[in-house]
Enzyme design. Sequence first.
Site, PDB file in Angstrom:
ATOM      1  N   ARG A  74       0.833  -1.217   0.000  1.00  0.00           N
ATOM      2  CA  ARG A  74       0.000   0.000   0.000  1.00  0.00           C
ATOM      3  C   ARG A  74       0.862   1.258   0.000  1.00  0.00           C
ATOM      4  O   ARG A  74       0.471   2.268  -0.592  1.00  0.00           O
ATOM      5  CB  ARG A  74      -0.939  -0.002   1.198  1.00  0.00           C
ATOM      6  CG  ARG A  74      -2.082  -0.967   0.987  1.00  0.00           C
ATOM      7  CD  ARG A  74      -3.072  -0.906   2.092  1.00  0.00           C
ATOM      8  NE  ARG A  74      -4.232  -1.710   1.747  1.00  0.00           N
ATOM      9  CZ  ARG A  74      -5.159  -2.092   2.606  1.00  0.00           C
ATOM     10  NH1 ARG A  74      -5.061  -1.742   3.878  1.00  0.00           N
ATOM     11  NH2 ARG A  74      -6.179  -2.807   2.210  1.00  0.00           N
ATOM     12  N   LYS A 104     -20.674 -15.589   1.679  1.00  0.00           N
ATOM     13  CA  LYS A 104     -22.146 -15.601   1.783  1.00  0.00           C
ATOM     14  C   LYS A 104     -22.811 -14.869   0.636  1.00  0.00           C
ATOM     15  O   LYS A 104     -22.303 -13.862   0.167  1.00  0.00           O
ATOM     16  CB  LYS A 104     -22.564 -14.885   3.076  1.00  0.00           C
ATOM     17  CG  LYS A 104     -22.188 -15.613   4.322  1.00  0.00           C
ATOM     18  CD  LYS A 104     -22.877 -14.939   5.508  1.00  0.00           C
ATOM     19  CE  LYS A 104     -22.282 -15.410   6.801  1.00  0.00           C
ATOM     20  NZ  LYS A 104     -21.823 -14.320   7.635  1.00  0.00           N
ATOM     21  N   GLY A 108      -8.841  -7.486  -1.405  1.00  0.00           N
ATOM     22  CA  GLY A 108      -9.153  -8.423  -0.325  1.00  0.00           C
ATOM     23  C   GLY A 108      -8.667  -9.824  -0.602  1.00  0.00           C
ATOM     24  O   GLY A 108      -7.561 -10.029  -1.096  1.00  0.00           O
ATOM     25  N   GLY A 140     -13.070  -3.365   0.354  1.00  0.00           N
ATOM     26  CA  GLY A 140     -14.428  -2.845   0.556  1.00  0.00           C
ATOM     27  C   GLY A 140     -14.812  -1.828  -0.509  1.00  0.00           C
ATOM     28  O   GLY A 140     -15.938  -1.830  -1.017  1.00  0.00           O
TER      29      GLY A 140
END
Length: 392
Positions: free
Chosen positions: A36, A197, A348, A371
């Site tokens: 990063r 999910k 992610g 995100g």
Amino acid sequence: MSKRSIKDVDVAGKTVLVRVDFNVPTRGGVISDDSRIRAALPTIKLLREGGAKVVVCSHFGRPKGQIVEEMRLTAVRERLAELLDTDVANASGPSGTTPSEVVSTLKSGEVALLENLRFEPGEEANDAEFSKHLAGLADIYVNDAFGAAHRAHASTAGVAAHLPAYAGLLMERELEMLGSSLEGSTGATVAIVGGAKVADKIQVLLHLATKVDTILVGGGMVAAFYVAQGMSGGAAEVTEEDTDAAKRLLSSSGANVVLPADVVTAPEFNENSQASVCDASDVPIDGLILDIGPRSSKEYARIISLVDTVIWNGPMGVFEWPNFAKGSKSVAKAVAANKKATSVIGGGSTAEVVGSLDLVDQITHVSTGGGASLEFLEGKILPGVAALDDAI
Ligand code: AMP
């Protein structure tokens, strides 16, 4: 609407506040992955070369508006100085009078780093006073923190109201790559969506279904899709809401939704649980679906080999456990092997899969924002992007 880029601005002699995402992983206070920091270097270098006085700021961890000693940016400042091969002044703060004192001593080309923005409660509250305080430190604001652009905080949104506000080079590339993978492709497009999910990904699925030709489904959400089709989803807890979401996608979709024809199941959610392969129609009621099966891996690889654009968000199985990582690895290799395709990977865990196979260089763009890229793929407007000045 595209945003104004810092590339097009004369920054000579100007003080520039640059919001970056230096929320790097650490182990025992030592930075374990500095990607990063490296990702923000092109913007910082561009500003230095242009003669700006550069004031860098970032959040780190979740100190919740208090000073937490372990969450100081000291190690980050040292690494930034090493990578830039120059001193990086400690501008301290982030509130109070010290930052402006330090900033007032900067000369063109010099760099300072503010202390962790989230030490100040006004940061996450997007407080007007703290936004003005940040703006008061500089003449120009640059947002290069794509990873934090889905948050409306003082340093990502509030500050932009008080200064000319531009996209940094990383921010620009993220928006261009994620945006063009959805809007700009002329050829065949596939979206690969996995993860734990269906509830986490249904908005992404519904949005992508209006943009791509084919959706390949993997991960824990496969159970909900099987149940939605009247088959067994195994032992996983599938709520009515999950099945409704799966049905919504299957019925509403403009895209061709492909489910795995076989899966890997295990009796327990456990790394060493016995893995067995079964057809989609034969999932044992006491088995948990933990990966896509070998036939599906092959079929997904075949489909991926034919397209011009690939967007991938979410692993095909519990890739952290070797027995259930084969589907994700096979997909990663197939994406990397399609040299003619533009490939874009949401950050992610999907980025981890590709990183673990050393395939990052063979992907067109691996997003730095988990995100944020997810919300982008859901079709949401990111507050940190909306706050920037529009390109004329
Ligand atoms: P996401 O952050 O939404 O991409 O989800 C990543 C997580 O989903 C990883 O930690 C995977 O282990 C998990 N995951 C993927 N497939 C499954 C599965 N079949 N069952 C449970 N968890 C899964």
